[in-house]
Design a protein around this motif. Structure first.
Motif, PDB file in Angstrom:
ATOM      1  N   VAL A  17       8.110  18.874  15.836  1.00 56.34           N
ATOM      2  CA  VAL A  17       6.794  19.491  16.051  1.00 56.34           C
ATOM      3  C   VAL A  17       5.726  18.701  15.296  1.00 56.34           C
ATOM      4  O   VAL A  17       6.013  17.997  14.328  1.00 56.34           O
ATOM      5  CB  VAL A  17       6.775  20.958  15.591  1.00 56.34           C
ATOM      6  N   GLU A  18       4.474  18.836  15.751  1.00 56.93           N
ATOM      7  CA  GLU A  18       3.378  18.175  15.050  1.00 56.93           C
ATOM      8  C   GLU A  18       3.254  18.758  13.652  1.00 56.93           C
ATOM      9  O   GLU A  18       3.269  19.975  13.466  1.00 56.93           O
ATOM     10  CB  GLU A  18       2.064  18.366  15.806  1.00 56.93           C
ATOM     11  N   ASN A  19       3.134  17.885  12.667  1.00 55.27           N
ATOM     12  CA  ASN A  19       3.050  18.333  11.278  1.00 55.27           C
ATOM     13  C   ASN A  19       2.255  17.290  10.491  1.00 55.27           C
ATOM     14  O   ASN A  19       2.794  16.285  10.031  1.00 55.27           O
ATOM     15  CB  ASN A  19       4.447  18.509  10.682  1.00 55.27           C
ATOM     16  N   LYS A  20       0.962  17.526  10.365  1.00 56.01           N
ATOM     17  CA  LYS A  20       0.090  16.569   9.687  1.00 56.01           C
ATOM     18  C   LYS A  20       0.447  16.418   8.209  1.00 56.01           C
ATOM     19  O   LYS A  20       0.328  15.323   7.645  1.00 56.01           O
ATOM     20  CB  LYS A  20      -1.365  16.995   9.837  1.00 56.01           C
ATOM     21  N   THR A  21       0.876  17.502   7.600  1.00 56.28           N
ATOM     22  CA  THR A  21       1.250  17.449   6.182  1.00 56.28           C
ATOM     23  C   THR A  21       2.464  16.559   5.984  1.00 56.28           C
ATOM     24  O   THR A  21       2.481  15.694   5.103  1.00 56.28           O
ATOM     25  CB  THR A  21       1.530  18.868   5.659  1.00 56.28           C
ATOM     26  N   ARG A  22       3.487  16.735   6.789  1.00 53.36           N
ATOM     27  CA  ARG A  22       4.699  15.909   6.727  1.00 53.36           C
ATOM     28  C   ARG A  22       4.367  14.432   6.904  1.00 53.36           C
ATOM     29  O   ARG A  22       4.795  13.577   6.112  1.00 53.36           O
ATOM     30  CB  ARG A  22       5.664  16.365   7.821  1.00 53.36           C
ATOM     31  N   PHE A 189      -6.592  12.545   2.868  1.00 62.44           N
ATOM     32  CA  PHE A 189      -7.409  13.256   3.853  1.00 62.44           C
ATOM     33  C   PHE A 189      -6.890  12.995   5.265  1.00 62.44           C
ATOM     34  O   PHE A 189      -6.403  11.900   5.567  1.00 62.44           O
ATOM     35  CB  PHE A 189      -8.869  12.787   3.775  1.00 62.44           C
ATOM     36  N   ASP A 190      -7.011  13.972   6.129  1.00 63.46           N
ATOM     37  CA  ASP A 190      -6.684  13.771   7.538  1.00 63.46           C
ATOM     38  C   ASP A 190      -7.599  12.695   8.120  1.00 63.46           C
ATOM     39  O   ASP A 190      -8.829  12.770   7.981  1.00 63.46           O
ATOM     40  CB  ASP A 190      -6.877  15.069   8.322  1.00 63.46           C
ATOM     41  N   ASP A 191      -6.986  11.695   8.758  1.00 64.91           N
ATOM     42  CA  ASP A 191      -7.739  10.610   9.395  1.00 64.91           C
ATOM     43  C   ASP A 191      -8.695   9.924   8.423  1.00 64.91           C
ATOM     44  O   ASP A 191      -9.717   9.358   8.838  1.00 64.91           O
ATOM     45  CB  ASP A 191      -8.522  11.143  10.600  1.00 64.91           C
TER      46      ASP A 191
END
Length: 216
Positions: A17-22, A189-191
Motif C-alpha cells: 500500500v502507499e505509505n509516504k512515511t515508510r 518533508f514530503d516532496d
C-alpha cells in the motif's frame, strides 16, 4: 488489541500500500548513513526488511530485530544476504537479543510505540562501542501534534496503534543523560516541500567514551 498483534496484521499489506512515511524513512536512512563506515549493525524494528538489505550490502554483519513474527517472516523471504541474522525481540525489555557490541544501531519508526526513551538510550549505551552511532528516525513531533499515528486499513476498518508523543527535547535529553552527543539532526518533508509540516525527524547520536554524571 496489542501493538504487536496489529503489526502482525499489517504485515500482509505493509509493502504494497502507499505509505509516504515508510518510503521517506528509507530515503532518510540511506542519506544519513551513506558515508558512515558500517561493520556490526543492530537494526531495531527491522519490520519487513525495508532497510535490511541496504545495510547488509555495506556492513560485515547485521542483526535485524523485530517483535512481530509476521513482519519478520516477510523480511526473511526477501532478504537472503548471508551476513544477516534475524531475531525476535521487544526493545521495551532488556536487550537480551544482543550478544556482542555493535558500532551502529538503527531504529526506524518504532519509538512512537515506546513510552520510555531513557530506557532505550540506556540499553543502546550497553551494546554500542565507544564512538558508535545510534540512528533514529521517527514521525516528527509536529505531525504527532496534528494527530498523525501509525495506522492501516483492514476489512474491519482502520486500525490505529498505541502511540506516545515524544518532543525533540525528550530525545536529546535522554541521549545526553546516557552519554551520547548529537552528531546530526534532520527534518524530512514530503516532496522536499519545506513550507509544510515535516513528516519525519532523524537523529544521529554518537556514543561518548564516558557517560556524564547527572545531578539528581
Amino acid at each position: 488489541m496489542s501493538t504487536q498483534h496489529l503489526y502482525n496484521q499489517w504485515s500482509a499489506t505493509y509493502d504494497t500500500v502507499e505509505n509516504k512515511t515508510r518510503d521517506l524513512e528509507k530515503l532518510a536512512c540511506e542519506t544519513v548513513l551513506a558515508d558512515i563506515p558500517l561493520t556490526r549493525v543492530l537494526e531495531l524494528g527491522g519490520g519487513t526488511g525495508k532497510n535490511t538489505e541496504w545495510l547488509a550490502e555495506r556492513a560485515e554483519n547485521v542483526l535485524s530485530v523485530d517483535f512481530s513474527e509476521e513482519m519478520q517472516a516477510v523480511a526473511k523471504a526477501k532478504v537472503k544476504n548471508s551476513n544477516v541474522e534475524f531475531r525476535r525481540g521487544d526493545v521495551r525489555s532488556e536487550w537480551s537479543f544482543v550478544d556482542s557490541k555493535v558500532d551502529l544501531i538503527t531504529c526506524s519508526l518504532i519509538l512512537e510505540h515506546v513510552e520510555d526513551l531513557n530506557f532505550m538510550f540506556e540499553q543502546a549505551g550497553k551494546v554500542l562501542v565507544a564512538g558508535g552511532r545510534f540512528y533514529i528516525c521517527e514521525l516528527h513531533p509536529l505531525k504527532q501534534y496534528e494527530g498523525s499515528k501509525a495506522r492501516f486499513e483492514t476489512e474491519d476498518g482502520v486500525q490505529v496503534t498505541e502511540c506516545f508523543t515524544h518532543h525533540i527535547s525528550d530525545y536529546t535529553n535522554a541521549a545526553v543523560r546516557n552519554g551520547f552527543s548529537i552528531g546530526r539532526l534532520n527534518e524530512w518533508f514530503d516532496d522536499e516541500d519545506r513550507t509544510i509540516t515535516p513528516r519525519l525527524i532523524s537523529f544521529l547520536f554518537v556514543m561518548d567514551f564516558v557517560a556524564p554524571k547527572v545531578r539528581q
